[in-house]
Scaffold this active site. Structure first.
Site, PDB file in Angstrom:
ATOM      1  N   LYS A  53       0.493  -1.409  -0.024  1.00 17.97           N
ATOM      2  CA  LYS A  53       0.139  -0.125  -0.423  1.00 17.97           C
ATOM      3  C   LYS A  53       0.722   1.186   0.337  1.00 17.97           C
ATOM      4  CE  LYS A  53      -3.607  -2.009   2.848  1.00 17.97           C
ATOM      5  NZ  LYS A  53      -4.796  -1.758   1.588  1.00 17.97           N
ATOM      6  N   ARG A 101     -10.410 -11.151   1.506  1.00 20.04           N
ATOM      7  CA  ARG A 101     -11.198 -12.427   0.889  1.00 20.04           C
ATOM      8  C   ARG A 101     -11.294 -14.020   0.542  1.00 20.04           C
ATOM      9  NH1 ARG A 101     -10.981  -9.561  -4.450  1.00 20.04           N
ATOM     10  NH2 ARG A 101     -11.217  -7.375  -2.713  1.00 20.04           N
TER      11      ARG A 101
END
Length: 504
Positions: free
Chosen positions: A280, A354
């Site tokens: 990130k 996920r």
């Protein structure tokens, strides 16, 4: 802060109450509530409203002294808007204004005598719950890691709600529920606000164990070897870059009948999300300690329902780990095998939520659940779609799933912790196609929150399921940075309604 109920009857009236302060309502159309009328023996309240000292608009306040012949030291007037059109927003504004005024009051006790049944389609219990949650929100402080604590605010510490004798039982139940929910919210906030070097997967597991001991819950914490034995290759792939050991927490509240299928809450517990190899940007990366907001909220919810001794079987499941880069971390393009046997091409290691959730959603099949709700700070795309007001709600489109969605949406509206239903359609599944595996873990930039939900949906075919994306609602940035405690109010209201329905 202590909350209680003060019954009103022919002998015990608002005008006879002796306390440090009484809060009563006035209206924008220059009218007094019944409580204000009872204290307006000499016309001081009417005069203040007529002169414009208080407008009566929702949230406006005026503090008076010496009213009602001095039986109470102070009277706090609070505006509720137009008398015949008081909205939920108006009442919440009034409740928050009362709480703000009480924090600086020169008295430790007060009575709130607002017309709690003034909002159409909402009862007194709803109004009392809203007021208590506002008071606890104002009282919350996170300073446990500061060497010098913030001074405790003076002001009101004991609040009594003046209600008619006929409404005492429901009012007391509302107080009990609101305090339990507030305790759950505070736990969720604390867990979220702790830095990642404190709130590790092990810390979350220990929190669950302490809760189990306090409330006599069942708890099981699975370690890496046990997860390997279960073939949770997707979850474990996320843990490869971190030295922190992963944990898989199962917490059970057996409040219903033994034969009743449980409602299962699954909370994403990424205690720090660097993005892994798909790193990130550095700006605001500190806020990725909040990526365990789903785990924190289901633990907070479990605390609330355990305190209430809710007559419902509820299971909380938390897959928790860090997502870090290192020489051993999962790489973009790696293919992993989930517990379900389906293979996943990891195109982006920053789409890790996920990957941990899909194995948890497969694991919960063993409970033969009545319903499963997963809660996750899953996608920035959900923030783009819904901002910071509504959590995203995703589920399939059939009668059973529509009913579950309506339960959650209704609970959110009642609790003031709203969600918005988003689509799940087969056409979006096309974006998850992979040339090399059963599916990819991302579907491109378009409809990112939807394709993430579609990914999870592939692992939920054996039960009724809903997904809450709380990326936009779990915490605030900027000067007010901190965990919000959402969606604990929504989830607890949802479970309380389920317990009430089961008891009928």
């Amino acid at each position: 802060m202590d909350f209680s109920i003060k019954p009103l009857d022919a002998k015990s009236t608002i005008g006879s109450i002796k306390t440090g302060c009484i809060a009563v309502a006035v209206f924008e159309d220059k009218k007094l509530s019944a409580g204000a009328q009872a204290l307006d023996r000499k016309g001081e309240i009417s005069a203040a409203l007529k002169s414009g000292d208080i407008s009566g608009k929702a949230g406006s306040t005026l503090l008076l002294r010496g009213v009602n012949g001095g039986t109470t030291e102070r009277v706090l007037l609070v505006g509720l808007g137009k008398q015949d059109a008081v909205t939920e927003k108006d009442f919440n504004a009034a409740a928050q204004a009362v709480v703000r005024a009480f924090t600086t009051l020169g008295s430790s006790e007060a009575v709130i005598a607002l017309p709690f049944d003034t909002v159409a389609s909402r009862d007194s219990a709803w109004a009392i719950r809203c007021t208590i949650l506002s008071a606890r929100e104002a009282a919350y402080r996170f300073d446990s890691l500061k060497s010098k604590k913030e001074p405790t605010a003076s002001g009101v510490k004991k609040i009594a709600f003046a209600v008619p004798a006929a409404a005492v039982n429901s009012a007391r139940e509302a107080v009990t529920q609101a305090v339990a929910v507030a305790n759950g919210i505070d736990l969720t906030k604390d867990l979220g606000n702790f830095p990642a070097n404190v709130c590790t997967p092990t810390y979350l597991a220990n929190t669950a164990k302490k809760m189990a001991k306090e409330f006599k819950l069942e708890v099981e914490v699975l370690d890496r070897k046990q997860l390997q034995a279960l073939k949770m290759g997707s979850f474990l792939s996320v843990t490869n870059g971190s030295v922190e050991p992963p944990k898989f927490i199962v917490l059970k509240h057996n409040g219903g009948k033994a034969k009743d299928a449980p409602t299962v809450l699954v909370g994403k517990g990424i205690t720090f999300d660097s993005g892994g190899i798909s790193l990130k940007p550095g700006a605001a990366m500190d806020e990725m300690k909040y990526d365990m907001g789903g785990a924190a909220s289901v633990l907070g919810t479990m605390r609330a329902i355990a305190e209430l001794k809710l007559k419902l079987n509820v299971i909380v499941v938390i897959p928790t780990c860090e997502n870090m880069p290192s020489g051993s971390a999962t790489k973009p393009g790696d293919i992993v095998t989930s517990m379900s046997g389906q293979t996943i091409e990891v195109l982006n290691t920053d789409a890790e939520g996920r990957l941990v959730l899909c194995d948890a959603l497969t694991y919960v099949e063993r409970f033969k659940p009545a319903a499963v709700v997963d809660v996750a700070t899953l996608t920035g795309a959900c923030i783009v779609a819904l901002g910071h007001h509504n959590s995203g709600l995703f589920t399939r489109n059939d009668d059973a799933h529509d009913a579950l969605a309506n339960e959650l949406l209704t609970a959110g509206k009642v609790a003031g912790d709203t969600a918005w239903r988003m689509p799940i359609e087969e056409s979006y599944q096309e974006q998850l196609k992979s040339n090399f595996a059963d599916m990819a873990n991302i579907g491109g930039p378009a409809a990112g929150s939807v394709t993430a939900a579609c990914f999870l949906e592939r692992y939920t075919k054996k039960y009724t399921w809903a997904h809450l994306d709380i990326a936009g609602t779990a915490w605030k940035s900027g000067a007010a940075k901190g965990s919000t405690g959402r969606p604990v109010p929504l989830l607890t209201t949802f479970l309380i309604a389920r317990a009430q329905a089961a008891g009928k």
